[in-house]
Design an enzyme around this catalytic site. Structure first.
Site, PDB file in Angstrom:
ATOM      1  N   TYR A 101       0.676  -1.245  -0.121  1.00 52.59           N
ATOM      2  CA  TYR A 101       0.046  -0.065  -0.162  1.00 52.59           C
ATOM      3  C   TYR A 101       0.834   1.223   0.142  1.00 52.59           C
ATOM      4  O   TYR A 101       2.051   1.175   0.094  1.00 52.59           O
ATOM      5  CB  TYR A 101      -0.960  -0.028   1.119  1.00 52.59           C
ATOM      6  CG  TYR A 101      -0.304   0.402   2.419  1.00 52.59           C
ATOM      7  CD1 TYR A 101       0.619  -0.474   3.020  1.00 52.59           C
ATOM      8  CD2 TYR A 101      -0.301   1.549   3.131  1.00 52.59           C
ATOM      9  CE1 TYR A 101       1.292  -0.144   4.376  1.00 52.59           C
ATOM     10  CE2 TYR A 101       0.073   1.982   4.248  1.00 52.59           C
ATOM     11  CZ  TYR A 101       1.028   1.047   4.927  1.00 52.59           C
ATOM     12  OH  TYR A 101       1.521   1.567   6.155  1.00 52.59           O
ATOM     13  N   LEU A 120      11.527   1.481   6.890  1.00 53.03           N
ATOM     14  CA  LEU A 120      10.743   1.838   5.704  1.00 53.03           C
ATOM     15  C   LEU A 120      11.374   3.191   5.214  1.00 53.03           C
ATOM     16  O   LEU A 120      11.658   4.354   6.021  1.00 53.03           O
ATOM     17  CB  LEU A 120       9.207   2.041   6.072  1.00 53.03           C
ATOM     18  CG  LEU A 120       8.620   2.704   4.579  1.00 53.03           C
ATOM     19  CD1 LEU A 120       8.205   1.728   3.711  1.00 53.03           C
ATOM     20  CD2 LEU A 120       7.230   3.496   4.803  1.00 53.03           C
ATOM     21  N   GLU A 146      12.470   3.155  13.887  1.00 51.16           N
ATOM     22  CA  GLU A 146      11.579   4.182  13.277  1.00 51.16           C
ATOM     23  C   GLU A 146      10.489   4.025  14.156  1.00 51.16           C
ATOM     24  O   GLU A 146      10.236   3.332  14.998  1.00 51.16           O
ATOM     25  CB  GLU A 146      11.279   4.007  11.737  1.00 51.16           C
ATOM     26  CG  GLU A 146      10.591   2.447  11.593  1.00 51.16           C
ATOM     27  CD  GLU A 146      10.354   2.103  10.165  1.00 51.16           C
ATOM     28  OE1 GLU A 146      10.197   3.123   9.464  1.00 51.16           O
ATOM     29  OE2 GLU A 146      10.079   1.270   9.772  1.00 51.16           O
ATOM     30  N   LYS A 169       6.445  -1.915   1.984  1.00 55.47           N
ATOM     31  CA  LYS A 169       5.336  -1.425   2.661  1.00 55.47           C
ATOM     32  C   LYS A 169       4.160  -2.383   2.435  1.00 55.47           C
ATOM     33  O   LYS A 169       3.300  -2.360   1.896  1.00 55.47           O
ATOM     34  CB  LYS A 169       4.897   0.088   2.119  1.00 55.47           C
ATOM     35  CG  LYS A 169       4.307   1.074   2.982  1.00 55.47           C
ATOM     36  CD  LYS A 169       4.152   2.443   2.379  1.00 55.47           C
ATOM     37  CE  LYS A 169       3.175   3.453   3.291  1.00 55.47           C
ATOM     38  NZ  LYS A 169       3.740   3.376   4.745  1.00 55.47           N
TER      39      LYS A 169
HETATM   40  N1  DCS Z   1       7.917   4.312   8.737  1.00 57.42           N
HETATM   41  C1  DCS Z   1       6.683   3.685   8.762  1.00 57.42           C
HETATM   42  C2  DCS Z   1       6.629   2.103   9.458  1.00 57.42           C
HETATM   43  C3  DCS Z   1       5.548   4.088   8.043  1.00 57.42           C
HETATM   44  O1  DCS Z   1       4.264   3.238   8.115  1.00 57.42           O
HETATM   45  C4  DCS Z   1       5.916   5.377   7.344  1.00 57.42           C
HETATM   46  C5  DCS Z   1       4.465   5.961   6.581  1.00 57.42           C
HETATM   47  C6  DCS Z   1       6.957   5.858   7.456  1.00 57.42           C
HETATM   48  C7  DCS Z   1       8.054   5.609   8.023  1.00 57.42           C
HETATM   49  C8  DCS Z   1       7.045   7.569   7.087  1.00 57.42           C
HETATM   50  O2  DCS Z   1       7.095   7.102   5.356  1.00 57.42           O
HETATM   51  P1  DCS Z   1       6.436   8.205   4.418  1.00 57.42           P
HETATM   52  O3  DCS Z   1       7.354   9.447   4.726  1.00 57.42           O
HETATM   53  O4  DCS Z   1       6.611   7.881   2.906  1.00 57.42           O
HETATM   54  O5  DCS Z   1       4.982   8.374   4.853  1.00 57.42           O
HETATM   55  N2  DCS Z   1       3.162   5.466   7.059  1.00 57.42           N
HETATM   56  C9  DCS Z   1       2.169   5.720   6.394  1.00 57.42           C
HETATM   57  C10 DCS Z   1       1.099   5.153   6.876  1.00 57.42           C
HETATM   58  O6  DCS Z   1       0.870   4.013   7.222  1.00 57.42           O
HETATM   59  N3  DCS Z   1      -0.039   6.039   7.168  1.00 57.42           N
HETATM   60  O7  DCS Z   1       0.488   7.471   7.065  1.00 57.42           O
HETATM   61  C11 DCS Z   1       1.781   7.235   6.301  1.00 57.42           C
END
Ligand code: DCS
Length: 288
Positions: A32, A202, A178, A146
């Protein structure tokens, strides 16, 4: 009537049903993305779609459409739903087939969906800063994908919420990886440190934008791991994420970070980030 994209076509949301043997539903067998929309424009859309393609390939799936086709579909969705500020959620699963751990036959069609949601920037929290807890990272070793399997992330976020906090900062044996849905950076003596883009995190798109901002503005940044002790002792701590943007952390495990207010460099990064958004998205789209 709210529209969504279902297998390449605009459809009415209320008319679409998920099959109980969709592999995403049964196994979390899919990938996703969450893309931010500002002023009717996709922000860093190409980067998100590129990552979606890479995530799909990493689990032996091929996207059913090209990146250009998907972008066209998403822009159409933004237009018909008249979305100005919000997000697009998109998801691809390995499709519908009789439950079996093995991949289904090659002719099984992936199920591709996208929908919009209105959302405002978290300006109040970004100004004040938020608190976090630290938790053990109990996820698998391919956090760079992801994937739909978010159970450990959900457990971490729930724990944070029950402690009255915004985010859970995960660590493996004391090394910070993270957040549950964001990347984490620290600032020590004016230098930013953030976990390198390995299989353990990620590779966030907002993290990438932040790195670019630092390079363009001569802010020193090291993509190096740091420990929980370094995190708690840091001058500044901040999160990056699509919906989180650049979020100051002012308290972790009830211990103040710096003087307990958003740090100078974090605030500077927020200003640069806002400029990046303005560069991409300040002119409203025709539909607005
Ligand atoms: N780490 C994880 C585990 C994430 O799920 C996300 C984003 C990030 C880092 C940050 O990545 P981006 O800068 O590319 O968003 N998670 C998305 C989510 O599941 N909901 O909103 C953002």
């Amino acid at each position: 009537m709210e529209k969504i994209i279902y297998n390449g076509k605009l459809s009415e949301r209320a008319k679409i049903k998920v099959d109980i043997e969709d592999r995403g539903y049964q196994f979390g067998d899919g990938v996703y993305e969450v893309i931010r929309v500002y002023n009717g424009h996709l922000f860093t859309g190409d980067e998100h779609l590129q990552r979606l393609m890479e995530s799909a390939e990493s689990i032996g799936m091929k996207l059913p459409y090209s990146i250009i086709e998907i972008k066209t579909q998403l822009n159409e969705l933004i237009r018909v739903n008249q979305l100005s500020s919000g997000i697009i959620y998109l998801q691809v699963t390995r499709g519908v087939s009789q439950r079996n751990h093995l991949f289904p036959s090659a002719d099984t069609v992936p199920v591709f969906i996208a929908y919009t949601r209105e959302m405002q920037r978290p300006t109040a929290a970004m100004e004040k800063g938020v608190s976090a807890i630290s938790v053990e990272d109990i996820r698998w070793l391919r956090c760079d994908i992801k994937s739909l399997n978010l159970l450990p992330n959900l457990l971490a976020k729930q724990k944070a919420s029950e402690a009255g906090c915004f985010e859970a900062i995960q660590h493996r044996n004391g090394v910070v990886t993270e957040g549950s849905s964001s990347n984490v950076s620290i600032v020590v003596d004016g230098i930013i440190k953030t976990h390198p883009a390995t299989n353990l995190i990620l590779n966030g798109i907002t993290r990438k934008v932040m790195l670019e901002i630092c390079r363009q503005n001569n802010i020193e940044i090291k993509e190096e791991t740091f420990t929980i002790e370094e995190l708690l002792q840091a001058d500044e701590v901040f999160l990056t994420g699509t919906t989180t943007e650049i979020m100051p952390i002012i308290e972790i495990d009830k211990s103040k970070i710096g003087n307990g207010t958003p740090g100078t460099i974090t605030k500077q990064l927020q200003r640069y980030f806002k400029e990046k958004v303005a560069e991409c998205c300040s002119v409203p789209t025709k539909a607005q």
